[in-house]
Write a protein that holds these residues in place. Structure first.
Motif, PDB file in Angstrom:
ATOM      1  N   UNK A 570      -4.616   9.913  36.352  1.00  0.00           N
ATOM      2  CA  UNK A 570      -3.767  11.045  36.000  1.00  0.00           C
ATOM      3  C   UNK A 570      -4.616  12.243  35.561  1.00  0.00           C
ATOM      4  N   UNK A 571      -4.000  13.414  35.475  1.00  0.00           N
ATOM      5  CA  UNK A 571      -4.752  14.605  35.080  1.00  0.00           C
ATOM      6  C   UNK A 571      -5.467  14.404  33.738  1.00  0.00           C
ATOM      7  N   UNK A 572      -6.770  14.698  33.721  1.00  0.00           N
ATOM      8  CA  UNK A 572      -7.568  14.581  32.507  1.00  0.00           C
ATOM      9  C   UNK A 572      -8.027  13.183  32.175  1.00  0.00           C
ATOM     10  N   UNK A 573      -7.605  12.156  32.906  1.00  0.00           N
ATOM     11  CA  UNK A 573      -8.005  10.786  32.608  1.00  0.00           C
ATOM     12  C   UNK A 573      -9.377  10.465  33.197  1.00  0.00           C
ATOM     13  N   UNK A 574     -10.021   9.406  32.639  1.00  0.00           N
ATOM     14  CA  UNK A 574     -11.324   8.931  33.099  1.00  0.00           C
ATOM     15  C   UNK A 574     -11.162   7.541  33.681  1.00  0.00           C
ATOM     16  N   UNK A 575     -11.754   7.352  34.850  1.00  0.00           N
ATOM     17  CA  UNK A 575     -11.703   6.050  35.523  1.00  0.00           C
ATOM     18  C   UNK A 575     -13.026   5.339  35.316  1.00  0.00           C
ATOM     19  N   UNK A 576     -12.959   4.022  34.935  1.00  0.00           N
ATOM     20  CA  UNK A 576     -14.153   3.200  34.736  1.00  0.00           C
ATOM     21  C   UNK A 576     -14.071   2.000  35.659  1.00  0.00           C
ATOM     22  N   UNK A 577     -15.120   1.778  36.468  1.00  0.00           N
ATOM     23  CA  UNK A 577     -15.124   0.641  37.392  1.00  0.00           C
ATOM     24  C   UNK A 577     -15.149  -0.670  36.627  1.00  0.00           C
ATOM     25  N   UNK A 578     -16.028  -0.820  35.656  1.00  0.00           N
ATOM     26  CA  UNK A 578     -16.071  -2.058  34.888  1.00  0.00           C
ATOM     27  C   UNK A 578     -14.779  -2.261  34.106  1.00  0.00           C
ATOM     28  N   UNK A 579     -14.237  -1.186  33.555  1.00  0.00           N
ATOM     29  CA  UNK A 579     -13.010  -1.312  32.786  1.00  0.00           C
ATOM     30  C   UNK A 579     -11.816  -1.673  33.641  1.00  0.00           C
ATOM     31  N   UNK A 580     -11.779  -1.201  34.883  1.00  0.00           N
ATOM     32  CA  UNK A 580     -10.623  -1.469  35.729  1.00  0.00           C
ATOM     33  C   UNK A 580     -10.677  -2.870  36.324  1.00  0.00           C
ATOM     34  N   UNK A 581     -11.851  -3.321  36.753  1.00  0.00           N
ATOM     35  CA  UNK A 581     -11.943  -4.648  37.381  1.00  0.00           C
ATOM     36  C   UNK A 581     -11.988  -5.761  36.336  1.00  0.00           C
ATOM     37  N   UNK A 582     -12.534  -5.483  35.177  1.00  0.00           N
ATOM     38  CA  UNK A 582     -12.682  -6.543  34.190  1.00  0.00           C
ATOM     39  C   UNK A 582     -13.816  -7.472  34.562  1.00  0.00           C
ATOM     40  N   UNK A 583     -13.834  -8.697  34.025  1.00  0.00           N
ATOM     41  CA  UNK A 583     -14.915  -9.645  34.321  1.00  0.00           C
ATOM     42  C   UNK A 583     -15.008  -9.919  35.814  1.00  0.00           C
ATOM     43  N   UNK A 620     -16.042  10.181  44.891  1.00  0.00           N
ATOM     44  CA  UNK A 620     -15.696  11.043  43.750  1.00  0.00           C
ATOM     45  C   UNK A 620     -16.595  12.277  43.709  1.00  0.00           C
ATOM     46  N   UNK A 621     -17.825  12.138  44.169  1.00  0.00           N
ATOM     47  CA  UNK A 621     -18.771  13.248  44.219  1.00  0.00           C
ATOM     48  C   UNK A 621     -18.213  14.383  45.073  1.00  0.00           C
ATOM     49  N   UNK A 622     -17.740  14.039  46.272  1.00  0.00           N
ATOM     50  CA  UNK A 622     -17.239  15.062  47.193  1.00  0.00           C
ATOM     51  C   UNK A 622     -15.805  15.471  46.878  1.00  0.00           C
ATOM     52  N   UNK A 623     -15.096  14.696  46.060  1.00  0.00           N
ATOM     53  CA  UNK A 623     -13.744  15.078  45.664  1.00  0.00           C
ATOM     54  C   UNK A 623     -13.758  16.061  44.496  1.00  0.00           C
ATOM     55  N   UNK A 624     -14.948  16.352  43.993  1.00  0.00           N
ATOM     56  CA  UNK A 624     -15.040  17.303  42.886  1.00  0.00           C
ATOM     57  C   UNK A 624     -14.767  16.691  41.517  1.00  0.00           C
ATOM     58  N   UNK A 625     -14.850  15.351  41.399  1.00  0.00           N
ATOM     59  CA  UNK A 625     -14.637  14.714  40.108  1.00  0.00           C
ATOM     60  C   UNK A 625     -15.834  14.990  39.171  1.00  0.00           C
ATOM     61  N   UNK A 626     -15.572  14.915  37.902  1.00  0.00           N
ATOM     62  CA  UNK A 626     -16.607  15.156  36.904  1.00  0.00           C
ATOM     63  C   UNK A 626     -17.353  13.858  36.604  1.00  0.00           C
ATOM     64  N   UNK A 627     -18.689  13.886  36.804  1.00  0.00           N
ATOM     65  CA  UNK A 627     -19.511  12.691  36.592  1.00  0.00           C
ATOM     66  C   UNK A 627     -19.594  12.399  35.085  1.00  0.00           C
ATOM     67  N   UNK A 628     -19.127  11.217  34.688  1.00  0.00           N
ATOM     68  CA  UNK A 628     -19.176  10.804  33.284  1.00  0.00           C
ATOM     69  C   UNK A 628     -20.334   9.849  33.039  1.00  0.00           C
ATOM     70  N   UNK A 629     -20.523   8.856  33.914  1.00  0.00           N
ATOM     71  CA  UNK A 629     -21.576   7.863  33.701  1.00  0.00           C
ATOM     72  C   UNK A 629     -21.924   7.226  35.033  1.00  0.00           C
ATOM     73  N   UNK A 630     -23.195   7.297  35.398  1.00  0.00           N
ATOM     74  CA  UNK A 630     -23.669   6.544  36.554  1.00  0.00           C
ATOM     75  C   UNK A 630     -25.179   6.431  36.467  1.00  0.00           C
ATOM     76  N   UNK A 631     -25.736   5.353  37.092  1.00  0.00           N
ATOM     77  CA  UNK A 631     -27.161   5.056  37.041  1.00  0.00           C
ATOM     78  C   UNK A 631     -27.621   4.668  38.439  1.00  0.00           C
ATOM     79  N   UNK A 632     -28.731   5.292  38.878  1.00  0.00           N
ATOM     80  CA  UNK A 632     -29.278   4.952  40.186  1.00  0.00           C
ATOM     81  C   UNK A 632     -30.047   3.634  40.116  1.00  0.00           C
ATOM     82  N   UNK A 633     -30.314   3.050  41.299  1.00  0.00           N
ATOM     83  CA  UNK A 633     -31.134   1.842  41.355  1.00  0.00           C
ATOM     84  C   UNK A 633     -32.562   2.181  40.963  1.00  0.00           C
TER      85      UNK A 633
END
Length: 836
Positions: A570-583, A620-633
């Protein structure tokens, strides 16, 4: 004739006293004054000299016959200090009629009489008439116009037949006279200052003065002797912590104190602080004795005689001057008094298995550690130190506690509480669970206020009526025919617990008939149909695909992709991959797949998820989303775009982005096959995004790792490390105006060369080397792999000239980042090896 009445000369020297003739006594008996007792009633109003007879005859001498007495000097007055009566003596004519005292006699100057009776010679008259003038005293002043009081005539013993010689001239010694009659002294009578109780009153003043002077001289001699004998000694009566050293020399006093007080430093001292107690060893608490300062307290011999005299009857405690280590002392005080400081326990009521139990109020204590340290440092030599504590009073009284118990708590647990729902459903709040719903708090006036907790009651009653409720259903956005569509939400019918339990206090106060009907209300879904339609999810705003993974990684990727498919941001919300998938473990269906472990290839459950993370990050990069947390290999993987990829690790590394729009939402769509994965983001397109990848610089060579051959060793030819940048430019889709321009610099570590050697290499075989030094092989059966080679120096990290550069997280050394899951996927024979 003249006389010397009132002098201090001996009575024998007065030879001018002539006795009263017998016929005078008879003649004056009729007019005699009242008896002596009556005269005594006047007290100190008049001073009567009873050694000579005074007559109140009727004859008044002429002025020429009156001879006034010589006044007694003030310094020779009687000891009683009262005003003495003045007794003028004059010659009386026997034939003169009695008359009132004349003005001349009243004006006559009175004089004090001495203790000895003094007389005046009467030449021609047989009877001496002595008028006595009453002298006013402070206790009984006479009236101003009262007549002169006269004493009755008193007989005087007959004088010798020899003629009375004339008065001796001044300075001549008169002949001895007969002993005067014994009479009580004038003034206060027997109990007065000169009465028989004061034998010294008859002594001459000079004798008394000499005696007093002698006593003073003796005292001075004793004082001087005491000062001389005690010079250099400790003053009498001085004690130090109860040790008596008075009268000793300073050296002996120091020896005595060291012998008596020294052992006390190592002996435990009992300490009490309020209702707690313990022991402290002074030496362990950093305390010692300053001997010089302690001896300085005893002082010097006093010169004041009264102080010296008082020293015989008391003690002067001077105490011990202590040295102290404040830190050690505070630590010891804290250990002993740790339980001394506690908060007050207010009166309360708790429930145990449905039974209300009163909690008796108990005052608290506060301890000032600094003040306690000072007290112990001063009092430790005396033992049994009591530290100061401050009592903290409680507010709840015993009466208030008993009232709440009887009026509220006991009725509350009288029976169960029943709530009736739809279709005859019943929910019960057992009496033994009332304690979860009811508690008490101080009301500030000595009593307790009941505190009701409806949420606790709902937690017990709600599940029992859940079958009678209909949950609301949120509106959904689904992809129908490849296009987003809104599935309307539905309202629910839920128990309105707030209204149902409004009467909870009254219900718990009722001992019987505790039953209430549940009230229901309509409930809207969290996302209504109208709200879903306003989110503007109608076009693809970002998309990315990747492939080349092996089968096991593909299984894990598809499971995770199915979990995030349809996720709504939703507008203003943050999506987390670990938080959404869980264990992501075996229980959730994930399998083992390739990872990088300790700098070399390995396997773990859930491996391969980083490919989904990289695909989602680029979408998300090309959709114009705001980068909150990510780490390269930490190692570069060739199937991913350099400096624009991401890894994840459950519980440690996450991928998160934020929807920056205030009005439109974002829908995540995942599409997968056995060989690739695609992620699309749907919403309303507002920006265009351009990615510019820089050249690779600062190459670094790999190290060589030699491992025992076997299943756990996967050989690798290695790869160089390098540094690369990525610049993201965001512009407005309608105007083309630039919104942001950020450059991110990433440094990849070199992939080590891994060699698997036989456990028993033939003699003379040399391991083939790479660009880096070889590592000796491990012993057979040793599964411990050597640690990865250290990262290149920081000097290999290139600098960027871009004006806006993110912090290069991947530019950190490999040792600072998790290595699990990092591996090159396109090694010969090992495609698809990835991390979690």
């Amino acid at each position: 004739m003249s006389g010397n009445n009132g002098t201090n000369e001996p009575e024998a020297t007065h030879d001018d006293v002539r006795p009263t003739e017998p016929q005078s006594q008879a003649a004056s008996s009729a007019d005699a004054a009242p008896p002596v007792d009556a005269v005594a009633e006047h007290g100190d109003a008049a001073t009567l000299d009873t050694s000579e007879a005074a007559s109140t005859g009727d004859v008044e001498p002429g002025p020429e016959d009156r001879t006034p007495e010589t006044s007694v000097p003030a310094g020779e007055a009687d000891f009683d200090g009262s005003e003495a009566a003045t007794t003028p003596v004059f010659r009386a004519a026997p034939t003169a009629p009695a008359a009132e005292p004349s003005d001349e006699s009243e004006a006559f100057e009175p004089t004090e009489t001495s203790d000895a009776v003094e007389a005046v010679e009467v030449a021609d008259a047989p009877t001496a008439v002595i008028p006595v003038t009453k002298v006013p005293s402070e206790q009984n002043p006479p009236p101003s116009d009262a007549p002169t009081e006269q004493m009755s005539q008193i007989e005087v013993p007959p004088a010798p037949t020899a003629a009375m010689p004339p008065a001796s001239p001044t300075g001549a010694t008169p002949p001895p006279a007969g002993p005067p009659p014994v009479a009580p002294p004038p003034g206060d009578g027997p109990g007065g200052p000169s009465g028989p109780d004061k034998p010294w009153s008859n002594l001459p003043k000079r004798t008394i003065a000499l005696a007093l002077g002698g006593v003073a001289a003796v005292l001075v001699l004793l004082y001087a002797a005491d000062v001389a004998m005690s010079s250099g000694e400790v003053p009498r009566g001085v004690t130090v912590a109860g040790v008596e050293i008075g009268g000793e020399s300073l050296d002996d006093a120091e020896t005595t104190l060291r012998d008596e007080l020294g052992p006390r430093l190592d002996a435990p001292v009992a300490v009490t602080a309020g209702d707690t107690s313990g022991e402290i060893v002074p030496s362990e608490a950093g305390l010692g004795i300053d001997w010089d300062a302690t001896l300085a307290r005893v002082g010097e011999q006093p010169l004041n005689p009264f102080v010296r005299l008082a020293s015989f009857f008391g003690n002067d405690e001077v105490g011990v001057a202590s040295t102290r280590d404040d830190a050690a002392l505070a630590a010891s005080i804290d250990l002993v008094t740790a339980a001394a400081a506690h908060e007050p326990r207010e009166g309360n009521i708790v429930f145990e298995d449905g039974t209300p139990v009163p909690v008796t109020p108990q005052p608290g204590q506060r301890l000032d550690a600094e003040a306690a340290s000072d007290v112990f440092a001063e009092r430790w030599p005396f033992g049994d130190v009591s530290l100061p504590v401050e009592s903290v009073e409680v507010t709840v009284t015993r009466e208030g506690l008993d009232r709440a118990l009887a009026e509220i708590a006991v009725p509350a647990v009288a029976s169960d509480l029943v709530v009736t729902g739809l279709d005859g459903a019943v929910a019960t709040l057992p009496r033994q669970d009332i304690g979860a719903v009811l508690s008490f708090a101080p009301d500030g006036d000595g009593g307790l206020d009941p505190q009701y907790h409806p949420e606790a009651a709902i937690g017990i009653l709600g599940p029992q009526l859940a079958d009678t409720e209909t949950e609301p259903k949120d509106a959904q956005i689904v992809l129908d025919g490849g296009r987003p569509a809104v599935v309307p939400g539905t309202k629910g019918n839920l128990v309105d617990w707030e209204k149902t339990l409004e009467s909870l206090p009254q219900l718990l106060a009722t001992e019987n008939g505790r039953s209430v009907e549940a009230l229901y209300k309509s409930a809207d879904p969290e996302l209504t149909t109208e709200a879903a339609e306003k989110l503007g999810i109608n076009e693809v705003i970002g998309e990315f695909s990747s492939g080349g993974f092996e089968y096991a990684s593909g299984v894990n990727i598809r499971i995770a992709a199915s979990e995030i498919n349809g996720a709504l941001v939703k507008p203003g919300e943050t999506f987390s991959l670990n938080g959404y998938t869980g264990p992501r473990g075996a229980a959730e269906g994930y399998v083992e797949s390739g990872i990088i472990e300790a700098g070399r290839p390995g396997k773990a459950v859930g491996g391969g998820i980083s490919q989904l993370a990289t695909t989602l990050y680029n979408a998300s990069y090309f959709a114009g989303m705001e980068d909150v947390d990510h780490t390269e290999h930490s190692y570069y993987i060739s199937r991913y775009p350099a400096a624009r990829e991401a890894t994840v690790y459950e519980g440690a590394i996450d991928l998160a982005f934020r929807n920056p729009s205030e009005t439109t939402g974002v829908l995540i769509q995942t599409i997968w096959t056995n060989s690739d994965i695609t992620v699309r983001l749907w919403g309303t397109k507002t920006v265009n995004v351009q990615s510019i990848t820089g050249d690779r610089t600062n190459y670094t060579s790999p190290n060589t790792i030699t491992l025992p051959a076997g299943e756990s060793c996967i050989a690798s030819s290695g790869a160089q490390g390098f540094t690369v940048t990525d610049t993201r430019i965001v512009t407005d889709v309608n105007t083309g105006a630039q919104i942001s321009n950020k450059t991110r610099t990433v440094r990849y570590d070199p992939v080590p060369i891994v060699k698997c050697v036989s456990p028993e290499p033939e003699p003379g075989d040399e391991p083939s080397g790479g660009d880096g030094p070889s590592t000796p092989s491990s012993a057979p059966g040793d599964d411990t792999a050597p640690a990865p080679a250290p990262a290149e120096p920081e000097s290999d990290t290139p600098q960027t000239d871009a004006p806006q550069t993110d912090t290069p997280q991947a530019g950190q050394p490999a040792a600072a980042r998790p290595s699990a899951g990092d591996f090159v996927p396109d090694f010969s024979g090992f495609p698809g090896v990835d991390d979690q």
